[in-house]
Structure formats: C-alpha cells, structure tokens
Design a protein around this motif. Structure first.
Motif, PDB file in Angstrom:
ATOM      1  N   ALA B 363     -12.183  -9.275   8.504  1.00 31.47           N
ATOM      2  CA  ALA B 363     -12.177  -7.957   7.856  1.00 31.47           C
ATOM      3  C   ALA B 363     -11.695  -6.885   8.823  1.00 31.47           C
ATOM      4  N   MET B 364     -12.195  -6.938  10.051  1.00 34.53           N
ATOM      5  CA  MET B 364     -11.846  -5.881  10.990  1.00 34.53           C
ATOM      6  C   MET B 364     -10.394  -5.991  11.432  1.00 34.53           C
ATOM      7  N   ASN B 365      -9.909  -7.206  11.585  1.00 30.75           N
ATOM      8  CA  ASN B 365      -8.469  -7.378  11.797  1.00 30.75           C
ATOM      9  C   ASN B 365      -7.696  -6.704  10.675  1.00 30.75           C
ATOM     10  N   GLY B 366      -8.194  -6.945   9.450  1.00 29.47           N
ATOM     11  CA  GLY B 366      -7.546  -6.342   8.301  1.00 29.47           C
ATOM     12  C   GLY B 366      -7.588  -4.831   8.367  1.00 29.47           C
ATOM     13  N   ALA B 367      -8.732  -4.292   8.799  1.00 30.75           N
ATOM     14  CA  ALA B 367      -8.876  -2.833   8.854  1.00 30.75           C
ATOM     15  C   ALA B 367      -7.858  -2.227   9.809  1.00 30.75           C
ATOM     16  N   VAL B 368      -7.755  -2.798  11.011  1.00 31.35           N
ATOM     17  CA  VAL B 368      -6.839  -2.209  11.994  1.00 31.35           C
ATOM     18  C   VAL B 368      -5.392  -2.377  11.527  1.00 31.35           C
ATOM     19  N   LEU B 369      -5.088  -3.543  10.991  1.00 31.41           N
ATOM     20  CA  LEU B 369      -3.718  -3.738  10.514  1.00 31.41           C
ATOM     21  C   LEU B 369      -3.429  -2.826   9.324  1.00 31.41           C
ATOM     22  N   GLN B 370      -4.414  -2.642   8.474  1.00 30.94           N
ATOM     23  CA  GLN B 370      -4.227  -1.741   7.321  1.00 30.94           C
ATOM     24  C   GLN B 370      -3.979  -0.317   7.801  1.00 30.94           C
ATOM     25  N   MET B 371      -4.650   0.083   8.900  1.00 36.29           N
ATOM     26  CA  MET B 371      -4.389   1.415   9.460  1.00 36.29           C
ATOM     27  C   MET B 371      -2.920   1.527   9.862  1.00 36.29           C
ATOM     28  N   PHE B 372      -2.434   0.503  10.539  1.00 34.24           N
ATOM     29  CA  PHE B 372      -1.042   0.512  10.983  1.00 34.24           C
ATOM     30  C   PHE B 372      -0.099   0.496   9.775  1.00 34.24           C
ATOM     31  N   ASN B 373      -0.410  -0.388   8.838  1.00 33.44           N
ATOM     32  CA  ASN B 373       0.450  -0.540   7.665  1.00 33.44           C
ATOM     33  C   ASN B 373       0.492   0.719   6.819  1.00 33.44           C
ATOM     34  N   HIS B 374      -0.662   1.296   6.630  1.00 33.14           N
ATOM     35  CA  HIS B 374      -0.683   2.518   5.831  1.00 33.14           C
ATOM     36  C   HIS B 374       0.092   3.622   6.546  1.00 33.14           C
ATOM     37  N   GLY B 423       1.293  -3.227  -1.898  1.00 34.10           N
ATOM     38  CA  GLY B 423       0.702  -4.455  -1.392  1.00 34.10           C
ATOM     39  C   GLY B 423       1.396  -5.684  -1.920  1.00 34.10           C
ATOM     40  N   LEU B 424       2.701  -5.599  -2.090  1.00 30.13           N
ATOM     41  CA  LEU B 424       3.446  -6.758  -2.571  1.00 30.13           C
ATOM     42  C   LEU B 424       3.519  -7.814  -1.466  1.00 30.13           C
ATOM     43  N   PRO B 425       3.091  -9.032  -1.756  1.00 31.49           N
ATOM     44  CA  PRO B 425       3.189 -10.079  -0.736  1.00 31.49           C
ATOM     45  C   PRO B 425       4.624 -10.224  -0.248  1.00 31.49           C
ATOM     46  N   GLY B 426       4.755 -10.475   1.038  1.00 32.57           N
ATOM     47  CA  GLY B 426       6.079 -10.502   1.641  1.00 32.57           C
ATOM     48  C   GLY B 426       6.331  -9.212   2.397  1.00 32.57           C
ATOM     49  N   LEU B 427       5.571  -8.167   2.066  1.00 39.43           N
ATOM     50  CA  LEU B 427       5.629  -6.925   2.823  1.00 39.43           C
ATOM     51  C   LEU B 427       4.255  -6.683   3.464  1.00 39.43           C
ATOM     52  N   ASN B 428       4.218  -5.659   4.322  1.00 37.94           N
ATOM     53  CA  ASN B 428       3.067  -5.548   5.220  1.00 37.94           C
ATOM     54  C   ASN B 428       1.717  -5.302   4.548  1.00 37.94           C
ATOM     55  N   GLY B 429       1.704  -4.440   3.511  1.00 43.11           N
ATOM     56  CA  GLY B 429       0.426  -4.030   2.945  1.00 43.11           C
ATOM     57  C   GLY B 429      -0.418  -5.203   2.467  1.00 43.11           C
ATOM     58  N   PHE B 430       0.224  -6.206   1.952  1.00 43.30           N
ATOM     59  CA  PHE B 430      -0.516  -7.348   1.422  1.00 43.30           C
ATOM     60  C   PHE B 430      -1.308  -8.061   2.508  1.00 43.30           C
ATOM     61  N   VAL B 431      -0.698  -8.224   3.667  1.00 43.84           N
ATOM     62  CA  VAL B 431      -1.347  -8.999   4.723  1.00 43.84           C
ATOM     63  C   VAL B 431      -2.697  -8.373   5.072  1.00 43.84           C
TER      64      VAL B 431
END
Lengths: 759, 529
Positions: B363-374, B423-431
């Motif tokens: 989850a926390m990996n997701g949080a930091v990556l989501q910060m970057f992605n957003h 958040g389309l898979p294949g682009l960053n937001g989904f990951v």
C-alpha cells in the motif's frame, strides 16, 4: 529464456509498434499506414503460427507450458514477495494464438478497403452568419448546410483523413488482445483487457462528430463509445476487487501457481465468510470467481450489462468485427475459461457450486433473452450484435455447467464465423452506401434520413454482391448450427450435449435459443439478399474491392472446417476419421484435472439438428420464399403484436438504466455533492466562521481600516509593484479570511489549554 | 574540488538554492521577457540535472533508514541557540519527490512562456516556489522544514493573486488563510517537540520522540500524553489541509481554478504532495500510537475524498474545476494507503504476527508512486486546460465541442493524459492504484469494505474523464469556440516540448514500473519491517 519463449513475448509487439509508428511517423500517409499495420499483423500471425505449431507438437504442453517471466514490481524484501509478470503458452493460449491473429489479420486487410471513404452528416454549432472557419472543419466543400427537423445545422463530413488513426487504434487493439492471450497472470491479462477497453471506446466513437439527421433518439457514436467504456468499467472495478482478493489470498496472480497447484486449489475451498452463517457455504474461490465473473459479464456483454454492445455497432464495421469476434467480447469468455478452476472451486465433477449456478444461469438466460431481441431488429448489425450476446451466453453457460472444453471450442468457432458475418454485413452496408452515392451522382439528393444499415432498405443483393452473399450464407449457417458441414454445429452441439447430460434446465433454455438463432439468421439473409431491391441504393449497390472480399473467402473456409478438430470420437464415421477429437485432448491438458470426455449420445445430437433445421425452415418460409416488397411491414409485427414492440425496444432496458442510474448520478454529482455539500455546507461553515469572528473581533473600525487594509496594501505593493489588481483589498473578504486565521488560532489555543490542564 | 565532489557534498543545497539564485538574478535583469524566460528556464533546468544525477547516484548506495543514515547528507550551524541546524538529507521517498519537483518546475516555466505581464516578478516568484517545495522534501531539521513549508505559501499566493483569473482574490485568500491556519498549529507542535527534546534535528527526534517520557511521564508539569496528542492532531490537521483530505478540500478547487496554468500545475503536481509527505515523514513515525488509533477515521475520510471527489468532478461544467476535483479524488488513494500504513505502524509495531506487513508495504509503495504519478498526470491535465483556455478564452465545457477536428495533436495528447489520470492499465496511474487497492483490501474487513466503496470512486473517475473528453474534443463542432480564438487551436511546438517528458514518464512507469518502485520499495520496506 530460449528463443521460443522469447517469441511468445514478441507476439503482441508488432501491432504495438505499428500503433506508435503510425501515430508518430506515417500519420499523414494513408498508404504507408496501411502497409505498416498490415505488415505488423501479418508478422504477428507468423510468430503466432510458429509458436502454435511448436506448441501442438509438444508432448504434455499442459504440464510444461512455454513460459518466461521477470520481476515487474519489486515489493517487500524478496523476489517471492515481488510481483512477476510473464508470458506463457499452454494449450488454451495456443488455441487463442490460432484464431486471434487469423481473424485480426483478416480484419486489418478488410479495413484497408472498408475505411477508404467515410462520409457522414455532422452538426455545426454556433457561428451563425460567419463562414471564416468553414475550411478548417474539413466539411465537404460544395455542400451547403442542411437543417434537419430538430433545427440542427448539418454538413456532410469527410472523415477519410482519419484513416491512419483508425489503423493505429485497431493495431493497439490487436496488441491488447494478444497480450491478454499470452499473459501468464491475471494482472497482465487485465492490462490487455483494459487496453482493449480503451480502444473499443475510441473506435466505437471513432466518428465522434457524427449525428443522425431526423433520428433524435438514435445514439450517436460518441455516446455509444462512452456507454461501452462506462458499462464495462462497472464490471472492471468489481473484477479488480476479485484480483486484489485473489492476489492477497494466494500471494500470486500467476495462472500456473494458482491453478496448476493442488495445495492452492485446496486452500481456495475454505469458507469465505466463516462468521456469517447465511454465506458460510461460499468458498473463497467461489466468491473470487464471482467477482471475476462480474468482469466477464461486462466485457462479454452478459445480462444485465449487455446494453453497451448493440450500441457499439455505431463504430465502423471492422471495429464491430474486432470487438465482437476476434477480440474484446471473446476476452471475457476467455478469462472465465482461464479462471475455470477458481470459478468451479469445490466442484470436483459433481454438484454445481453456487458460483457455477449463477454463471450458468446468467449465461443461459442471456442466450435466450438476447436471441428474442435479435428477432425484431431492423438494423443488419444489431441483429448480429444480439446474436453475439446470445452466443456468448452459450459459452458462459458452458463454463457454468463445467463444459470447459466445449466453451473454448465454441469460443474459437464463433470468433471465426462471427468475424465473417460482421465483415459480410460491413460489405453489405458499404455496397448500399456506394449505391446511395451513385444515386446521388445521378442527380438525386442525399436523403438526410437514409439508413444504409436498415435491412428493410435492402433486398435483392444476392445478384449484386455474390461473394458477400455466399460467404454470408456460410457464416449464417455456421451460426445457426447447420449440421455436419459448419463449424458452429460441432461446437454448439458439444455445449448442448453437455447441458443435456448435466443440466437439463440449461439445455431447454439453450435449445429454444438455438431455434431462435436459426430463425433470425434466415430472416436476416432473406431481408438482405432475397427478392428485389427495395430502394435506389440497393438497386445500385456494388462491392468489388478484393481487400474486402478476400478476408471473407478465407474466413468462410475456416467457418466450415474449424469444427472438424473437435468432433466427438464416437461420432459415427467422422469421429474416427477426424482423429478422435484432438481438440478435447489438447485443450483439456490445460487443466490440472483433465476433464473427461462425455459419453456420446444420439438424443441431444438429433434434437439439436432438428431444432436448427426447423428454425431455418421457418425463417425461409417467411422471408425467402415470399420476399418482402418495398414498403411492406415485417410479417412478424402482425404475428407477435405488442410483444414485437417490446422486443424491438429491447425490453426498455436502456430507458430503465437512464432513469434509474444515469440521471440520478448526474443529479447526485452536480446538485448534491458539489452544490449542496461542498458549496453549501462545507464552504457555508467556513464562511460562517469567518463572519462570526469578523463580527466578534473586528468591530473596531480603526483597527480594521488601518491595520488590516493598510498592512495588506503595503505588503502587496512592496512585493507586487503597482497594479490595478489591488482593488480586492477593499473588499470585505480580506477581513473575513484574516478572521478565519484568528478564529483558527483561538480554537487551537482553546483545545491546547483544555488538553493541557483539564486532563 | 571536482564537479563530482561538489555534487556529492552539496547536491541538496544546489537543488534547493539554485532557484533562489535564479530569482535574485531575474529580479536584477532588465524587463526583457524573452531574456527573463530563458534565464528562468536555465535556472530550473540546473536543479533538474542535479536531481537526475542524484537519482542515479542514489541507486548505488540507497539510503533506506533516514533516521540512521541519509543520502547526500549535509549539516551546518544555523540556529545554535535553538539547537536547530541546516541539516539536509534524503531517502527513497524524498528523492522521488525531489525528482518530481525538479522535473515539473522547468516544464511549468515552459508553459509560462505565454505570461506577458510582469514576467520578471512572475518568474522570480516561480523559482522561489520551487525552492520552498524542494526545501521541505530535503530538510532533516523540523524548524528548517517549517520555514520552507511556510515559504512555499507566499509565492503561490502572489502567483494566484496577480496572474489568476476572475475570482482570484477570493481563491488566493482562501488558499493562504486556510493553509496558514493549518501551519500555525504545525509551528506550535514543532515547538512543543523541540522544547521537549531540546533539539529540532529530525534524525534525533525520529529516534527519541516516540519513546520520550519526560520526567516520569510529565514535561514541565504537563503530561507527555497530552503533548503528544495535541501535537499529533495539529500535525495531522496541517497536513490534512494540504493534501487535502475531505472535508478540508474546498480551498483546492478555488485555488486550482483561479491560478495561472503553471501555478495549477505546481499546486496539483507538487504542493499537494507536501501534505502526504508530511504524513509519511513525520506523523507516522513520530506518533505511531495516535496514528494507529486515527487510522480508521483517516481511511473513512480518504474514501470520502475518493468518492465525493469523483462525483464533484463529474458534476462540473468548468473544465479546470473538473480537473481540480480530480486531485481530491486521486489523493484520496494516497491517504487510504497511508491509513493502512498507520494501522500497521512503522516497524509493523501493531502487527505482531506480521499478517499485514506485506499489505502495508504494498500500500505504501502505492501511495508514494501515486504521489509521483498524480504529479505527472495532474500537471499534464492542467497544462492542457490552460492551453485551451489561452486560445478560446473560456473554460466552460458546454461552450466547446468537436475541437479534435481542428486540433488533432492536442486531442491525442489530451486523451493520452486523461487516460493516465483515469488509471488505464499500461499507463502510470494504474500501477499505483492497483498497489494501493491490493495493499488496503486485505488489511482487515473494515479496510476491505473501504476499498470496495472506493471502487465507486474509481468508476466515476472514468465518468468525469470521459465527460471532459466528450465536451472538449468530441461531438458536433462548436464554431463559436473557434471564432473566439485568436490563433490556431492546435498545440504548438513549445507546448509539445513541455508535455513530452510527462507523457514519456507516464508510459515508462506504466509499462515498466520497476525502475522507480525499486527505489521506493527499499525505503518503504525498511520503514515497515
């Protein structure tokens, strides 16, 4: 990773590269874009066949699939907790690699011919009296604006220039499907799944600025695209929960590690909700299976999420073939076939689990439900759309009753003959449109409400487009299950035989649906090809483009022969002759528990032959023997009365969703969440605090004027120089917001004091 | 000293203060817009170069435990009397944020080329803003952290106030005062901690504060328990306003909508991350018990942000406000993941059997990556909104339509960026969203339900993105929009240059996220185990 395994990874790559090359390099050049796209898909086909032939000649491919994986997401401390993705070819994937690139290649070649022109009506909003930008809009010069009954300004639009974009998108689409096919885990499958979802949205709405003059109720391509995306997204978010659950429960999403692993399958049989008595019979696998199945309900357009698919017909016809045959809707069924060991958790060959009952129920119901709608449609593509939904229902039902191999078999044959039918219908539409243009050149005006897809505007096309007519007939017979010589017969019969043996109720429903299928197929063929032309356009219809005819002929060949790989070994004469059902033995190997072959029985066989033939006969009697004349009503209308209206309006499902879901959510979003909660309550509270504090603390006018205004003035002037932008400082808001700050501070001090001394 | 030595020893000072130097230089320059623009660009590209170097250098010797050892560490005397020092350093989380900040700033400068009024002041403020944000991410001293935190507010206030659109006064004051209200509490509790431990050094505080007992449970006569709770809530409030967490979010749509384009890019791209970063860097390690107790509340508010943000966005007719609300929606996923990390606690201290350790890590990996992605997708979306606004002088979605026909490249880029945001898979937001969902879902039945409700938000994310595309690009052509334009609607080369890096990164992270997740994961795993 040896060469063959590397090849598996490479399969989705050429179309992806074609997508990028067309968008970035060749976009201006139609011919080059065509060449890039077709070369890419043929390259992929070559790769796939190489892998395919290697796969079918491998002993025990099920136990030792081709596989290559790498770490995609490093998570936690070790490789075990990280997420791997990989490509894999097991028997089921091998089947996909046979028919997906085949149909896709045909569709690509066909598209280069079909998309050569694209004229339609579009609306121009605003700009009354000006004409300076007319050139930029790409409207057809020389055609003045037309006003339709709704008062819209219409012009003929030429979308031919978008052809390169079209080829790019179908290339991406194909890439998504191939990625899904070779994925060795659910997440990669989901990625391909959603890429296709996006492509279908973009392609259904490809002619996004198209409007239908004098047909205000007809959905436009733009809205059809949105509808497709949103409806499938409902399903996808549910599926995502299933993926998250499966991943967290098993620690992996790899197909092999979950479904070729006895311990894992056993673990999935434990109760999902041990503390909730009413649900305690549901297994973890069963619940995950249901969540995943929801994804297939959306993607494969099963009831109640089927409504997007008929409207998806608004896309250019090769797209319809792409979505309905080779790729997207097949993806849903492929996924549940792939996840069959999870969906059937706890089944062990007897006693259908609740999950399987739901799957079988929805599949069978959908098969019948949409077959009834297909009977009453006027649009040549809508008939095929509902027929697709119905056939997908067969496959879903087959998965639900444990007929794993039969589902995969029908998936393959259906993909081939449905692609054939869609492209045939595209050829018909193309011919009629061509006829319409032709009539126009002879001095007729473009009738702004002419519908080239309405079968009642056709008739007599048999002599005018013979290649289309013959191949369409072959496809139609395959769809109807015409005995022995069509692929559809063998696969549908296998499903019916399985249902007959294990689930009689499902058999009855599917059998009725099979009758209707044969009937509406013959109705379609009769209305389109038989008799005399009913309009000018049909009179002058021609279609001679080899790029469109060649794919039809190739697919017609497979629509006849593809079924022979799956003939039951005990079928009289043919069974022995055709290698004792190689399909079953090959595909069955994909499962840990190899499915047993059903004992051969004549009863369901004869029943299904009788049903198919009688359906065809009734259709022939009504629509071919006495072809309809121009302006004549559908005889079915009189026969069915109000039921016909109900069917023609698709049981009013669209209206229901609009009333029950779409309008309320728009109201909720705008009026409730935004205006009421955010603007009203939350901002209201903020403003109230601001005003109260202002009232309490700043009643001293001198303080207000000198300190607040003066101070702010100086600061702004000091930094910002002079400008007219300082007027705001005199507005009351400065005080309000400084007041908020003070109020906030006071509250914080209050809380602080309270906590410090009272506790 | 060679360049390498300078970089090794002063990289963080360089990325932080080169923008300041740039601001000073620009204020001294003559009022020649192009000279000023190019100068600003150069002064924002240098930190980017340093940040990219840092990113690669960081891989060689990743610092995972910032309390024990920080990378590119630098310490100098600052306020000896308060025991506050100039102390900088990064770990995998902050180095990611530094990269994001350094990347978005030059792109925002390029987008700002169209600013013609008082360019010197604009660019100087912009570089000051960059300094403020960068400083927050690299500070290892709480007082220094606060100074940078506050500093970032001021230039943003003026950017909105002077270069904003019609309702800018209201928006800028709301933004300033609201955030300021949060900061006051932050300052107060930083003082409390500093006073209690006698130092503001974050490395010391990270180790000592969670175990701090004062003199047998009291400190200068006040219960440590009380001090701890007060400072927890003040910290949480300050960061919650910044993120923003529902219901503290209403400043955001106003500020984003009224800010100039580049201001919105930075506001959404970086400023919001300061709040989330505050939670990860300070709240979770310093107040583990309180954060654990508050985790369910945080999760509920996060889900409200996801769902209500999506609905509110869907309800807009203003293009920019629609994109603004999407930030509320997207940051909700970050907060939801933070809630799980708080629930499990750093070092998995509330998870003795280790059931949820891996979930929290994911989850926390997701949080930091989501910060970057957003950061990438929001910046791209705001840039696109701004481009169209500059041309047709309206943000009203109902006054657009069919513009793809006349702006095909713009349309393609907008669809690409929108899909990343969706958040389309294949682009960053989904990951990142997948990681958050995967991490939060199994943490407990409560979190399972929260995730399931969040899916409603994910559904309506699709709805508002498609709504935007439909109104702007698709459908019947709106001649009025084109008639009002003073130039071609198609995107120009300068704007493509600004969009390209964002798009490349969106694709790169979507297809092969391991290069960035590896860095984040090392740190996150170390924090949670």
């Amino acid at each position: 990773m040896d060469t063959l395994e590397l090849l598996v990874w490479l399969i989705p790559l050429p179309p992806l590269l074609a997508f990028l090359i067309i968008l970035l390099v060749t976009r201006g050049n139609k011919l080059l874009s065509d060449i890039v796209a077709v070369a890419a898909i043929l390259g992929t086909w070559g790769l796939s066949l190489t892998v395919f032939f290697n796969a079918i000649s491998t002993e025990h491919l099920g136990e030792h699939p081709l596989r290559a994986a790498f770490t995609w997401l490093p998570l936690g401390e070790s490789v075990e907790t990280s997420f791997q993705i990989g490509a894999m070819v097991d028997p089921l994937t091998a089947v996909m690699l046979f028919f997906v690139p085949l149909t896709a290649s045909m569709i690509f070649i066909y598209s280069t011919g079909y998309m050569a022109t694209g004229h339609y009506w579009t609306e121009i909003k605003g700009g009354h009296g000006h004409d300076d930008h007319a050139g930029e809009e790409g409207d057809d010069h020389g055609h003045e604006m037309v006003v339709d009954s709704a008062g819209r300004n219409l012009v003929r639009f030429d979308a031919t220039a978008w052809k390169a974009r079209f080829m790019a998108l179908i290339a991406l689409f194909a890439s998504g499907m191939l990625l899904l096919s070779v994925a060795d885990n659910l997440l990669l499958l989901f990625i391909g799944w959603e890429i296709m979802g996006f492509c279908s949205y973009a392609l259904i709405g490809f002619w996004h600025n198209r409007v239908y003059p004098n047909q205000p109720k007809r959905i436009t391509p733009m809205f059809a695209g949105i509808k497709a995306f949103m409806t499938t997204r409902v399903a996808d978010v549910i599926m995502l929960l299933g993926i998250a659950w499966l991943y967290s429960y098993t620690g992996t999403l790899s197909f092999r590690e979950i479904m070729y692993n006895e311990a894992m399958l056993h673990a999935l049989e434990s109760s999902a909700f041990p503390n909730i008595v009413a649900l305690s019979t549901l297994t973890v696998g069963g619940v995950i299976g249901l969540l995943l199945f929801a994804g297939a309900v959306g993607k494969s357009a099963q009831f109640p999420l089927h409504t997007w698919l008929p409207d998806a017909m608004e896309g250019p016809t090769p797209v319809s073939a792409m979505i309905h045959a080779a790729t997207m809707v097949s993806a849903g069924v492929y996924m549940i076939i792939r996840m069959y060991p999870i969906i059937s958790t706890g089944f062990h060959g007897h006693g259908f689990t609740p999950t399987m009952q739901i799957v079988a129920g929805i599949g069978a119901f959908t098969a019948l439900f949409s077959a009834t709608i297909a009977v009453a449609q006027r649009d040549i593509k809508k008939v095929l759309a509902y027929s697709t939904i119905s056939q997908l229902g067969y496959m879903v039902a087959a998965v639900g009753i444990g007929a794993y191999v039969a589902a995969a078999f029908h998936l393959m044959t259906h993909a081939i003959f449905k692609a054939l039918l869609f492209m045939g219908s595209g050829s018909v539409i193309h011919a009629v449109e061509h006829g319409e243009e032709h009539a126009h050149h002879h001095g007729h005006h473009f009738p702004i409400d002419f519908d080239a897809q309405d079968m009642f505007n056709m008739g007599g096309l048999w002599k005018r487009i013979p290649v289309t007519a013959w191949t369409f007939l072959i496809g139609g017979l395959a769809l109807s299950g015409f005995p022995l010589v069509t692929a559809g017969f063998w696969s549908k019969d296998e499903i019916l035989a399985d249902a007959f043996a294990h689930a009689p109720a499902v058999f009855v429903v599917l059998a009725i649906a099979a009758f209707l299928t044969a009937f509406y197929t013959m109705r379609q063929i009769g209305l389109t090809f038989a008799g005399e032309p009913r309009t000018h356009a049909a009179e002058e219809a021609t279609q001679t483009d080899w790029r469109m005819n060649l794919p039809l002929i190739i697919l017609a060949f497979f629509a006849i022969t593809a079924g022979f790989v799956g003939v039951h070994q005990d079928f009289p004469v043919l069974g022995r002759l055709l290698g004792e059902n190689p399909f079953h033995h090959f595909v069955g190997g994909a499962l840990l528990e190899h499915p047993e072959t059903l004992a051969f029985s004549f009863t369901p066989l004869i029943l299904s032959i009788v049903i198919a033939l009688s359906g065809l006969l009734v259709g022939w009697l009504i629509y071919v023997r006495k072809p309809l004349a121009a302006g004549q009503e559908d005889p079915l209308k009189k026969l069915l009365g109000p039921i016909h209206t109900l069917l023609e309006n698709k049981y009013y499902m669209d209206e229901l969703y609009d009333w029950a879901v779409i309008r309320p959510s728009m109201w909720f979003a705008e009026k409730f969440v935004y205006l009421f909660i955010d603007r009203g309550i939350i901002d209201g509270i903020l403003h109230f605090i601001a005003r109260s504090v202002e009232w309490m603390a700043f009643r001293n006018k001198d303080f207000d004027t000198h300190v607040i205004n003066g101070g702010a003035d100086q600061v702004v002037e000091g930094i910002g120089g002079l400008s007219d932008s300082f007027k705001y400082v005199q507005s009351g808001r400065v005080q309000q917001y400084l007041a908020v700050a003070v109020a906030g501070l006071l509250m914080l001090v209050g809380v602080f004091v309270w906590t410090l001394f009272l506790r | 000293m060679s360049l390498l030595d300078i970089l090794n020893n002063y990289a963080l000072t360089l990325v932080t203060f080169i923008p300041l130097l740039g601001a000073v230089v620009i204020m001294l320059l003559p009022r020649k817009p192009n000279l000023v623009r190019w100068t600003a660009l150069v002064f924002s590209l240098v930190p980017l170069a340093v940040a990219v170097w840092m990113w690669f250098a960081f891989q060689q010797k990743p610092c995972t435990d910032i309390a024990a050892e920080a990378c590119f560490e630098q310490q100098a005397t600052w306020f000896p009397i308060l025991n506050a020092s100039y102390h900088l350093g990064v770990d995998g989380i902050s180095v990611t944020m530094v990269l994001l900040t350094a990347l978005l700033s030059p792109l925002a400068v390029i987008i700002s080329w169209s600013i013609t009024e008082r360019v010197n002041l604009y660019m100087a403020l912009f570089l000051l803003l960059e300094m403020g944000m960068m400083g927050v991410f690299v500070s290892l001293d709480l007082l220094l952290f606060f100074v940078f935190w506050e500093f970032g507010l001021v230039p943003m206030y003026f950017l909105i106030n002077i270069w904003g659109s019609a309702n800018r006064e209201y928006a800028s004051f709301k933004f300033f005062i609201y955030t300021m209200a949060g900061s006051l509490g932050l300052l107060l509790s930083i003082q409390l901690i500093g006073l209690s431990l006698g130092t503001f050094d974050l490395q010391t505080i990270l180790v000592e504060w969670p175990a701090f007992q004062g003199d047998g449970g009291t400190f200068v006569g006040v219960g440590v328990w009380a001090i701890r709770n007060v400072s927890f809530w003040l910290f949480a409030l300050a960061f919650a306003i910044k993120v923003p967490i529902w219901p503290f979010h209403t400043w955001l749509p106003d500020a984003h909508t009224e800010a100039p384009t580049a201001g919105s890019m930075i506001l959404a791209g970086v400023l919001l991350k300061l709040g989330a970063y505050g939670f990860l860097r300070l709240v979770l390690p310093l107040f583990p018990v309180q954060a654990h107790a508050a985790a369910p509340v945080l999760a509920i508010l996060a889900v409200l942000a996801i769902v209500m943000g999506a609905f509110a966005s869907f309800g807009q007719t203003d293009f920019k406000r629609l994109v603004a609300y999407s930030s509320v929606n997207h940051m909700g996923w970050v907060v939801l993941a933070i809630a799980v990390a708080a629930w499990v606690g750093y070092g998995s201290r509330f998870d003795a059997e280790g059931h949820n350790q891996l979930n929290a890590i994911i989850a926390m990996n997701g949080a930091v990556l989501q910060m970057f992605n957003h950061g990438l997708s929001a910046a791209a979306m705001f840039a696109l909104v701004g481009m169209m606004y500059e041309r047709i002088h309206t943000r009203d979605l109902t006054k657009m339509g069919g513009l793809w026909v006349v702006a095909p490249v713009y349309g393609g880029i907008m669809i690409f960026s929108s899909m990343a945001s969706l958040g389309l898979p294949g682009l960053n937001g989904f990951v990142s969203e997948f990681m958050v969902v995967r991490g939060v879902f199994p943490a407990s039945p409560f979190f399972t339900i929260m995730t399931a409700i969040g899916m409603l938000g994910l559904l309506f994310t699709g709805a508002y993105i498609l709504k935007a595309i439909r109104h702007v690009l698709h459908g019947p052509f709106n001649k009025d929009a084109a008639d009002h334009a003073d130039r071609t609607l198609e995107i120009n080369a300068r704007e493509i240059v600004a969009m390209a890096p964002l798009m490349i990164l969106m694709l790169l992270i979507g297809i092969f996220p391991a290069w960035i997740v590896q860095v984040i994961n090392d740190t996150v795993t170390a924090l949670l185990t």
